[in-house]
Design a protein around this motif. Sequence first.
Motif, PDB file in Angstrom:
ATOM      1  N   ASN A 185      11.124   4.515   7.041  1.00 40.81           N
ATOM      2  CA  ASN A 185      11.771   5.416   6.085  1.00 40.81           C
ATOM      3  C   ASN A 185      11.621   4.863   4.674  1.00 40.81           C
ATOM      4  O   ASN A 185      12.108   3.775   4.375  1.00 40.81           O
ATOM      5  N   PRO A 186      10.944   5.591   3.771  1.00 36.00           N
ATOM      6  CA  PRO A 186      10.742   5.048   2.412  1.00 36.00           C
ATOM      7  C   PRO A 186      11.941   5.268   1.505  1.00 36.00           C
ATOM      8  O   PRO A 186      11.985   4.701   0.417  1.00 36.00           O
ATOM      9  N   SER A 228       0.801  -1.223   0.000  1.00 36.33           N
ATOM     10  CA  SER A 228       0.000   0.000   0.000  1.00 36.33           C
ATOM     11  C   SER A 228       0.829   1.266   0.000  1.00 36.33           C
ATOM     12  O   SER A 228       0.275   2.371  -0.049  1.00 36.33           O
ATOM     13  N   LYS A 229       2.137   1.151   0.060  1.00 35.14           N
ATOM     14  CA  LYS A 229       3.035   2.317   0.073  1.00 35.14           C
ATOM     15  C   LYS A 229       2.679   3.284   1.214  1.00 35.14           C
ATOM     16  O   LYS A 229       2.736   4.500   1.062  1.00 35.14           O
ATOM     17  N   ASN A 259      -4.208   1.624  -3.624  1.00 34.36           N
ATOM     18  CA  ASN A 259      -3.378   1.181  -2.509  1.00 34.36           C
ATOM     19  C   ASN A 259      -4.175   1.104  -1.211  1.00 34.36           C
ATOM     20  O   ASN A 259      -3.912   0.243  -0.359  1.00 34.36           O
ATOM     21  N   LEU A 260      -5.124   2.021  -1.050  1.00 32.36           N
ATOM     22  CA  LEU A 260      -5.899   2.055   0.189  1.00 32.36           C
ATOM     23  C   LEU A 260      -7.070   1.090   0.189  1.00 32.36           C
ATOM     24  O   LEU A 260      -7.697   0.900   1.235  1.00 32.36           O
ATOM     25  N   TYR A 261      -7.396   0.511  -0.962  1.00 33.59           N
ATOM     26  CA  TYR A 261      -8.580  -0.343  -1.043  1.00 33.59           C
ATOM     27  C   TYR A 261      -8.455  -1.498  -0.053  1.00 33.59           C
ATOM     28  O   TYR A 261      -7.469  -2.246  -0.046  1.00 33.59           O
ATOM     29  N   THR A 262      -9.456  -1.640   0.811  1.00 36.01           N
ATOM     30  CA  THR A 262      -9.417  -2.618   1.899  1.00 36.01           C
ATOM     31  C   THR A 262     -10.705  -3.420   1.894  1.00 36.01           C
ATOM     32  O   THR A 262     -11.788  -2.836   1.964  1.00 36.01           O
ATOM     33  N   PRO A 274      14.586   2.250  -2.039  1.00 38.05           N
ATOM     34  CA  PRO A 274      13.212   2.706  -1.771  1.00 38.05           C
ATOM     35  C   PRO A 274      12.232   1.544  -1.710  1.00 38.05           C
ATOM     36  O   PRO A 274      12.256   0.642  -2.544  1.00 38.05           O
ATOM     37  N   PHE A 275      11.383   1.580  -0.683  1.00 41.83           N
ATOM     38  CA  PHE A 275      10.312   0.606  -0.463  1.00 41.83           C
ATOM     39  C   PHE A 275      10.834  -0.832  -0.578  1.00 41.83           C
ATOM     40  O   PHE A 275      10.274  -1.660  -1.305  1.00 41.83           O
TER      41      PHE A 275
END
Length: 1827
Positions: A111-112, A96-97, A1756-1759, A669-670
């Motif tokens: 930390n990304p 989901s970043k 990303n936020l879809y839950t 990153p990530f």
Amino acid sequence: MAATELYTKYARVWIPDPEEVWKSAELLKDYKEGDKIIQLRLEEGKDLEYCLDPKTKELPPLRNPDILVGENDLTALSYLHEPAVLHNLKVRFIDSKLIYTYCGIVLVAINPYEQLPIYGEDIINAYSGQNMGDMDPHIFAVAEEAYKQMARDERNQSIIVSGESGAGKTVSAKYAMRYFATVSGSASEANVEEKVLASNPIMESIGNAKTTRNDNSSRFGKYIEIGFDKRYRIIGANMRTYLLEKSRVVFQAEEERNYHIFYQLCASAALPEFKTLRLGNANYFHYTKQGGSPVIDGIDDAKEMVHTRQACTLLGINDSYQMGIFRILAGLLHLGNVGFTSRDADSCTIPPKHEPLTIFCDLMGVEYQEMSHWLCHRKLATASETYIKPISKLQAINARDALAKHIYAKLFNWIVDHVNKALHSTVKQHSFIGVLDIYGFETFEINSFEQFCINYANEKLQQQFNMHVFKLEQEEYMKEQIPWTLIDFYDNQPCINLIEAKLGILDLLDEECKMPKGSDDSWAQKLYNTHLNKCALFEKPRMSNKAFIIQHFADKVEYQCEGFLEKNKDTVYEEQIKVLKSSKFKMLSELFQDEEKALSPTSATPSGRTLLSRTAVKPAKARPGQASKEHKKTVGHQFRNSLHLLMETLNATTPHYVRCIKPNDFKFPFTFDEKRAVQQLRACGVLETIRISAAGFPSRWTYQEFFSRYRVLMKQKDVLSDRKQTCKNLLEKLILDKDKYQFGKTKIFFRAGQVAYLEKIRADKLRVACIRIQKTIRGWLMRKKYLRMKKAAITIQRYVKGYQARCYAKFLRRTRAAIILQKFQRMYVVRKRYRLMRATTIVLQSLLRGYIARNKYQGMLREHKAIIIQKHMRGWLARVHYRRSLKAIVYLQCCYRRMMAKRELKKLKIEARSVERYKKLNIGMENKIMQLQRKVDEQHKDYKSLLEKLTSLETTYNTETEKLRSDVERFRMSEEEAKNATNRVHVLQEEITKLRKELHQTQSEKKTIEEWADKYKQETEQLLSELKEQNTLLKKEKEELNRRIQDQAKEMTETMEKKLVEETKQLELDLNDERLRYQNLLNEFSRLEERYDDLRDEVNLMVSIPKPGHKRTDSTHSSNESEYTFSSEITETEDLPLRMEQEPSEKKAPLDMSLFLKLQKRVTELEQEKQSLQDELDRKEEQALRTKTREEEERPPMRGAELEYESLKRQELESENKKLKNELNELQKALLERSSPEVTAPGAPAYRVLLDQLTSVSEELEVRKEEVLILRSQLVSQKEAIQPKNTMTDSTILLEDVQKMKDKGEIAQAYIGLKETNRLLESQLQSQKKSHDNELEALRGEIQSLKEENNRQQQLLAQNLQLPPEARIEASLQHEITRLTNENLDLMEQLEKQDKTVRKLKKQLKVFAKKIGELEVGQMENISPGQIIDEPIRPVNIPRKEKDFQGMLEYKKDDEPKLVKNLILDLKPRGVAVNLIPGLPAYILFMCVRHADYLNDDQKVRSLLTSTINGIKKVLKKRGDDVETVSFWLSNTCRFLHCLKQYSGEEGFMKHNTPRQNEHCLTNFDLAEYRQVLSDLAIQIYQQLVRVLENILQPMIVSGMLEHETIQGVSGVKPPGLRKRTSSIADEGTYTLDSIIRQLNTFHSVMCQHGMDPELIKQVVKQTFYITGAVTLNNLLLRKDMCSWSKGMQIRYNVSQLEEWLRDKNLMNSGAKETLEPLIQAAQLLQVKKKTDEDAEAICSMCNALTTAQIVKVLNLYTPVNEFEERVSISFIRTIQMRLRDRKDSPQLLMDAKHIFPVTFPFNPSSLALETIQIPTSLGLAFISRV
């Protein structure tokens, strides 16, 4: 239920793994009590037997349901343990970043290593004022909670940010400070924040260094206090620092660096100002080359030095102090290069004139000999004597390094002290929020004294954290009144006692430091003897006697004892300090003047807290006194004291925790490294928080949420009105063990795993229900399918049988038809053969007969032709013979006659000669000659007769001869013809033979040709068929090409249309941007104006002395001030457009502006001259009235006539002045109608208007000057006539008049007038000359254009002559059409100009007629009664009775404040809107303006308009939060503006008026400038109305649009965490969608009641809907719990309700629905399928109103809310990103909810007649009367 019951088949668990720390597996069979092995299957499909621990028999931890994975709060998980926490963080971070996650009261920040767009001001505004659990986890949410608790609880707050080096602590602290600076609303917050942020470069340069883990590691801790005043606005800041790593100054490990400042100095050594420092490369100095890594990739130390110096300047450290700092630092570098030479084992020396030491002494300003001596010696003092002792080389090196560390520590403290001075505020601090940026738990391969102190500090912080968590848990239980049970949590007090208690590690270390011969080894032995085998937390390594191990809360750490004593003592020889104190370098001596102050520069704070000291200096020999005692404190002792002070500060505040996690060591990153993450989670206390929560009741539900979630487990009879009792009854049935849950006042508390059990029961119940539904649906579907198949089979059979019958009938018909066809076919063949034979025979017969006939015909034809030839040949031969004979005869005759003539001539000549001679000889013998002549004549006649006879004889002979010859010739011809005929017969016979041969040959050739023809025919037919096929293909290709061409044309058309639409939209956007920019500037101006008024009021209150009673403000002063402001505004904005409806890009040309200003100046001069003349005339009239009684008998008619003449002249002057003003307005309009640069070109309409009006103005000026001179001469003559002859009194009057003239400067004024007249004449002459030149240039240009046109016509004529006749006719027609079109256009333009001129003349005629009527009325009034008796009564005043100026209101000048007060200031909108007509105040004000215009009183007009504008502003400032007030005055301001336009007299506004309304137009003043001011005021009121509506709707939007369940039961409620969300169930006091719609109805009804323009209402509604959509979408993007399928359905339903409201109000075309498009698309995005590439394509095409960042964020936020939904895969999100990578949109995540669309005010004329308006008595306007 027992926990083992959850370990059933298909249950998922976590098992340890050496690589991934924890792996997920699935049970293959149920677990039974006593099993030692569990059969598992890993996710990759591998089967595994997991052996349980025989001692503990602990089962592997269970995995949470998928719907709980990715929760915002880790405490919301059903199973709280390490693998669940790690997996949840990994899913949020990788999938989901999301870098922030709550863990109870802790915010975990990962930390990304990438810049994320989540820290903008829009994000800050979104989090401001929100509850912490309502929004997604964020550092801003923690900062908002701290800020809110500070304001609510009146208690100081602390934000504790901890973590490893490189985890992002400093960035998190910086964002927290930025949040406080933004939301505090202080005027100086940005400056404070800038200074705090500016301290970062210098603090990083002197306190940060490169380590093996981080290139910019902070080697000190800091605590920043941000101070607030009573209004909670930032006023200042203060910074404390902890435990600077001084050892790094003199030593660096491999691949590490010293502090950045040293390398920045070396990189800037080439600068001119640094030449005196004598620096070089970093590899030259001992203190900067030990790590072997002097350069950091991607970092330019020289540029960083520039930033550091800029930061020093901003913080108040001037250049001299900066150079002093750099001088000290450079001296330290040179001190590190000082070398020592051993003389023996106990002494050493420095070489003489040692260059590094020489440079150090020069830079520090100390003596070389003293410094070199005390670097190699030390002073020892005993009770009786003092002596100097040399030291060894090793001791000297240590003393040098200790001195360098001490100097650096002093300099560090000095810089921190100056930073705090720059951030200090003089305002009293009311509260503060502290931000602690401190190092986290550290463990390396070699751990020394620094790591020991850091881990000791973390032990104290962890203890404080544990106690705070424990305290919160206890408070929660007590608040809910549930039984309190002791929670067993890890208490690290034993570890702290081991370090700081009596005989602890620090005590033993300090004691060993006091020993004369103390060493690290002896100290280690003391530790072993004291704590080994006595304390469980202390251990000794097996293979070392110089190390010890401490069991910290996070991990075991092994410390190396080497260096502990030296670092703890931090020994600096006092003699070296004295040498530095005696330095000539002022700044260096300042560092050592006051030891205590230098050690702790911020210790004496006003609040009474003793701030933490950094490092202390301990001399070799203590001195008596307090200073010596302080000097003896060790580093460990000081750090312990500072840590105690820090804990006291934190305990006195409310703490908020931020734990920063470093996801990997490579800064990818990530990228998530599970091992490193678990290590840090254990070290920072997150897992301990989880363990404490899991030990009690971690899961907590409110009764309503529990009921909503588990309603499916209840029967209808179990549902009671009391929700609490219903939940109790359900739990007693489901969970038999009552210890697994507790009932609180408002919540139900569950132990760990119980919610998962309930979820399992709920899922089973739903699964059974689903199976039942599926069974029923499938049975129904199968029955439907069977019935459909049966019906289909019957239908098929029916159709098959019918088909077979039709086929048999068809066979029979075909058989019969075949027989008939055969019969007719055979008959046809026979008939065809017969006809062919018959036709062939007939053809042969016809051919043969024709051949014979043709041969016969040819023979006859030849014979006939031969006869004709013979006839013509014979005739030709006869004619030839005759012509030849005739020619020969004529020739003979001629020859003969010539011979005879010659003879006769000869005779005659002889005779002539003889006669002449005879005449000469015999002149007198004429008679004889005559006789002879007569004889000759007679003889001649005889001769002629004889000759005729001879001729006749000859002709007879010739004819006979010719006859004979013809006979001979005829015989000869007949003989030749006979011969020729014989020859011709032979030739004909030969030809017949030849023709026969040719006939046979022709027949053979005919056969050959026929054969060839048949072959050719076949080939032709074959070729024709091929050509037809090719033609068909070509037609198809042609059609295909035509279709492609049409498609391409269509595509091109569509593309052009799209481009046109896009360009139109772009132009509209540009226009809206310009309008928005202008309106924003206007808004900023109004804000600054209000602020200025507030400041002025405050200054007036501070300056003035308060007196009893009410003090009124001088209205004249305010009006004058406003007028001044207005005039300045107009002056500044003269180049802007005068109307909002026009394009903002319209600008006046420079020439137009100059001419306009000249004309304006001339009009002003004329007005002044008119005013002076009018004053003079009034004065003279008064004088004349005084003397009228005396002179009435002598000259009454003359006096009356003079007065009438003067009055007439004055009236004419006034009318001409008005005319000039009108012409000036027309000029202004003409200039505004053109925006192109050709306006000022010669011949342009605006240019011609300028020339015409300039000429007319010049003529009018000339006329006015003459009239002025005439008037003045009449005045003088009048004065002379008034003088009496023999009265003393009149002479006195005359003297008084003259004296008055002298007193008033009338003579000087007359002289000035003459001078001005001369100047005007000169300027007029110049302007005329200039106009003449311009006209001449224009004529020349026209001549040139005519020449060009003539040349062009000639070229066209030449081209036409070369064309063919048809093209020539067409070209001439085209040319003629073009010419006629141009002529028509020219004629139309001329017609329009003439119409305009006619309208203008009609208008002037009306004005003149009106003035004439007024003059006649005035003359009638001035006529004496005697004259009225003598003269007949004229009916002039009878039509004037009809013209009673209806539609105007008259008031006195003194009543203007009362008018403004009653009509504006004290007016209640509610009563006016309900009881009176809409816009009544606007109509009343305009009618007052009309009357002032009618009176031609410009001062009254200006005063009334200025007072009106100021009054409206005052009302809105006083009651600006009332919707009705703002709406009421917006409506009336717009109506007033429309009235000024409607009755302005401009054609564009008059076309909607009635004739009666056109009569009410303003006649004297052009109020276009005031229209602009009113338009600006309306814009300000509109923006204020939008802000008021926004403030009212803002609290409703999120609750009504997102949280409230309009469709009950659709959205599932997930288990909440510690930070409870706002309930979606509608309670009392919560807002719903109905609340929003009711509020919208209220807004709409208020605006309609106030008579607001429909277009303006649409704009307000559009703005309101935009705010609603933007706020809803922004909250959706920041709330993971709202991104689900069911919530998308709720949003779409809510939007449909809003659209229904728009339809009910007829506002669908207002553009409000389009503003909701982003929200609609976001809701659709939540509901569509998100799996395949087709779904991705559909999403990309559907979501065109959302940006790429918003689409990716929603995905990303879809839950999932329940287990039937699926998450969005990472690959699908990447597919979306790849498809949208070319889309050019804003990278901004959130919509700008503060954006206000530019407003326009379309002209809306009123149909209300002004004369019908009645003023109600309730307004209190009795002093106003209708005229």
